[in-house]
Design an enzyme around this catalytic site. Structure first.
Site, short mmCIF file in Angstrom:
data_model
loop_
_atom_site.label_atom_id
_atom_site.label_comp_id
_atom_site.label_asym_id
_atom_site.label_seq_id
_atom_site.Cartn_x
_atom_site.Cartn_y
_atom_site.Cartn_z
CG PHE A 1 -10.17 3.19 -12.42
CD1 PHE A 1 -10.58 4.12 -13.27
CD2 PHE A 1 -9.70 2.14 -13.14
CE1 PHE A 1 -10.52 4.17 -14.62
CE2 PHE A 1 -9.72 2.07 -14.35
CZ PHE A 1 -10.09 3.02 -15.28
CD GLU B 1 -2.06 -0.49 3.76
OE1 GLU B 1 -2.76 0.51 3.95
OE2 GLU B 1 -1.96 -1.36 2.87
NE ARG C 1 -0.54 -3.10 -1.95
CZ ARG C 1 -1.65 -2.49 -1.35
NH1 ARG C 1 -1.53 -1.57 -0.68
NH2 ARG C 1 -2.85 -3.21 -1.60
CD GLU D 1 -1.87 4.16 2.47
OE1 GLU D 1 -2.87 3.84 2.03
OE2 GLU D 1 -0.80 3.78 2.31
#
Length: 737
Positions: free
Chosen positions: A393, A184, A145, A343
């Protein structure tokens, strides 16, 4: 400066009949926008949704389960640039049109991202110059990102084209109720050392200082012969050698520049959309927890229509306390108006060395704690757990094991609870302020990372957290307020390791005390000004000695200790002042393990509350040196804590000096109040493993989670992670804990 307040709408389940992609006006009667009532009265619930990771055969099942979970909003297209623009001159909106339609017809609103958090590989291949560089000159490669330079004009043009395309396509779509810019900002490109950054930093210095003489004075370039004669000689602080120490003024300005570059990029994206679609609110997700606060969000908060934050939990005993501390800062940034959890996690994440799952009840407890601290939106990353990729995960609302799971059932129960709370009118109410403000300054946090300080173990943000927890340990709660904001209405302010204070901020502190306020100055506060210049005449030197004068003390040296020095004491005891005059009562009242100021009392009215004492103090020539002092400052009081103290010792200090309550509150409970027009909502959380007992609670119980009523009216027992929420009219007093 934008600083408006607009809250995203929540859709009615009724589906409009007209094509939502039409550019017709919304006044034709067939294309209704959500009602004003829905904007005020609902709590937003949902999370990041990534349908482009899944075949379309899954989408209808996702929406069925979202409705079962009471989801009313999802964030869409956060990382979807390559799906929307698979080639430079080819655009594909069909899949995005379809999923927005499906969601909207199900009554689920869309917080639409600008999709620019990650660029497609074709852009990097065509323009590798958009990639940032690290301080060693290495190119930061694509594949993660934010692999782009905010200072690249080439990247900016591509990103703004994407923003305009989205605005043109969805600006009038009633299902899209807000814009989620980037994601972010600064996660992977907070510091950019590219050639574009070098040019931009020189321009930033020109704008900031105006003249090269002013820059030289600010950076103190006469030290080590670093004088600069032209702005074209200004350098970004790239790698200078393994043992090199960067000019701290230059490094601090580079931090400011990086913050400003990303903020400017956000504003450019926002404004590109706002020119086409001005009537929907804009936000971007901050990253505030007490393990991170990358940007100066006191600046960023002025540029969003509603404040949003991503928060991930801190395992162990700090979990709830850390969450509420971080949220206290977010609520202050939001100016005490509703804010948005963009989030958080349903359970474990995948990016820590050890990824603990949430214990029984913590999913619900954490969500309700955010609500208790002022949030009106609870969102998770992400809706459906990924089957592949770097975050496979990471927990999600719908886990890999599917809907027949305890986790999904708890998500559904949480959605029902939030709907029930919204029905009572909770949404739009505001967090009741405390009497105490702990002041936070992002730039002081950056400054504590300098390699030129007496100790490399300073951490302003963690010291804020310690003070916050210490107040909770006394049964009280403090607010966390940016130094740059208005804190004049508080009774007490605490400045823990606010390393850097300007003359203007020092004057504000003195004025606050002289008007009757109580000021607590920490051991490493006010040592340098905004240019990292040390105040002369003794420590703390902030405000040309004004801070030192207010405290009535003068520091000559810092005594830095630690376990790394073999044979030397790694802790120094403090004893109360009255014990020094009566050795038979001598006892250790606190312990310092890092930093002791070597001070003398200069004001005859100043009192010494504790001294350094004992063999270790004597070994360091500190025995009998004042450690904690109090002085009268106009109508107020100024305390100086001349050394580091742990949470237990800070708790004792607060109880002895700052606790003005007539009856001791319950330290086993975190209690907050949200105030509406005519109603108050009381939230009670069990802080410890043993749960908590609460008595004399008034008002109607709305939620009893992991708890039960007691035998006496108004009494409750909460288990570990238990929550009680009550509603009362504003004339009813709150609980006697």
């Amino acid at each position: 400066m934008r600083r408006t307040f607009q809250w995203p709408a929540v859709l009615s389940p009724a589906a409009p009949s007209q094509d939502p992609h039409s550019n017709e006006t919304e006044s034709n009667g067939n294309h209704p926008t959500p009602s004003a009532a829905s904007r005020r009265n609902r709590i937003i619930f949902g999370g990041d949704y990534n349908p482009d990771q899944w075949p379309q055969t899954v989408w209808d099942d996702d929406i069925r389960l979202m409705r079962e979970a009471h989801v009313n909003t999802v964030a869409l297209a956060v990382f979807s640039w390559d799906r929307i623009q698979p080639e430079e001159h080819r655009w594909d909106f069909d899949w995005l049109d379809l999923i927005i339609d499906k969601l909207g017809h199900a009554g689920i609103a869309v917080d639409l991202a600008s999709a620019t958090a990650t660029a497609p590989l074709w852009l990097y291949e065509a323009h590798p110059e958009v990639l940032p560089r690290d301080k060693y000159g290495h190119v930061v490669g694509p594949g993660a990102r934010q692999s782009w330079s905010p200072n690249s004009p080439v990247f900016r043009e591509y990103a703004l084209t994407m923003c305009r395309k989205l605005a043109e396509r969805y600006g009038r779509n009633p299902y899209v109720t807000s814009w989620h810019m980037g994601n972010e900002y600064g996660w992977n490109n907070r510091e950019d050392y590219s050639d574009d950054a070098q040019r931009a930093f020189r321009d930033w210095c020109r704008r900031t200082y105006g003249s090269i003489d002013a820059l030289n004075a600010a950076w103190g370039t006469t030290f080590w012969g670093q004088e600069i004669h032209d702005f074209d000689q200004v350098l970004i602080p790239r790698y200078m050698g393994a043992d090199a120490m960067v000019n701290p003024g230059q490094q601090l300005d580079f931090e400011r520049f990086g913050n400003d570059a990303l903020l400017d990029f956000y504003k450019a994206e926002r404004d590109a959309i706002a020119e086409i679609c001005p009537d929907k609110p804009f936000t971007t997700n901050f990253m505030i927890s007490t393990d991170q606060c990358a940007m100066d969000y006191a600046q960023w908060a002025h540029e969003v229509d509603f404040v949003s934050n991503d928060h991930y939990f801190h395992e162990g005993t700090l979990h709830l306390d850390e969450l509420s501390c971080s949220d206290a800062l977010v609520d202050s940034l939001a100016l005490n108006r509703p804010w948005y959890v963009m989030e958080h996690s349903t359970s474990a994440v995948q990016w820590k060395p050890l990824n603990a799952r949430k214990r029984k009840g913590e999913l619900t407890r954490d969500a309700l704690a955010h609500i208790a601290m002022g949030a009106d939106a609870i969102n998770f990353f992400q809706w459906r757990a990924s089957a592949f990729g770097a975050e496979a995960f990471h927990s999600a609302m719908l886990p890999h094991a599917g809907e027949d799971t305890a986790l999904f059932r708890e998500v559904c129960a949480l959605g029902k609870t939030l709907d029930r709370l919204a029905d009572t009118g909770l949404a739009g109410s505001r967090l009741q302020r405390s009497d105490t403000a702990i002041l936070f300054d992002a730039q002081s946090q950056w400054a504590t990372r300098s390699q030129t300080l007496p100790s490399g173990k300073l951490d302003h943000w963690h010291d804020v957290r310690d003070w916050y927890q210490a107040f909770l340990n006394t049964g009280m709660r403090a607010d966390v307020v940016p130094l740059a904001y208005d804190w004049s209405g508080y009774h007490t302010i605490v400045l823990p390791t606010v390393l850097m204070l300007s003359d203007a901020d020092t004057r504000r502190i003195l004025d606050f005390a002289q008007a009757g306020g109580t000021v607590v100055i920490g051991y490493a506060t006010g040592l340098v000004d905004e240019h990292f210049h040390v105040g002369l005449g003794g420590y703390p030197g902030a405000g040309q000695g004004l801070l030192r004068s207010m405290l009535g003390i003068r520091g000559e040296e810092f005594n830095i200790i630690g376990p790394q020095a073999d044979g030397d004491a790694d802790a120094i005891a403090l004893t109360a002042a009255e014990a020094v005059s009566d050795p038979t009562n001598s006892h250790t009242t606190a312990t310092s393990r890092l930093w002791q100021n070597v001070i003398s009392v200069t004001d005859p009215h100043a009192q010494t509350l504790a001294f350094y004492h004992g063999d270790a103090a004597d070994d360091w020539d500190l025995d009998g040196v004042p450690a904690i002092t109090r002085n009268r400052a106009g109508k107020g009081i100024a305390y100086f804590l001349g050394c580091d103290l742990d949470v237990n010792d800070l708790t004792t200090f607060i109880r002895l000096n700052l606790d003005a309550t007539s009856a001791p509150p319950n330290p086993d409970v975190l209690h907050t109040v949200r105030i509406g027009d005519t109603t108050a909502f009381d939230f009670y959380f069990a802080r410890g493993k043993q749960g908590a007992k609460i008595s004399q609670v008034s008002g109607e119980p709305l939620v009893i989670f992991r708890g039960s009523p007691g035998s006496n009216t108004g009494s409750y027992t909460l288990q570990r992670n238990g929550v009680l929420i009550t509603m009362r009219n504003l004339t009813t007093p709150c609980a006697d804990e």
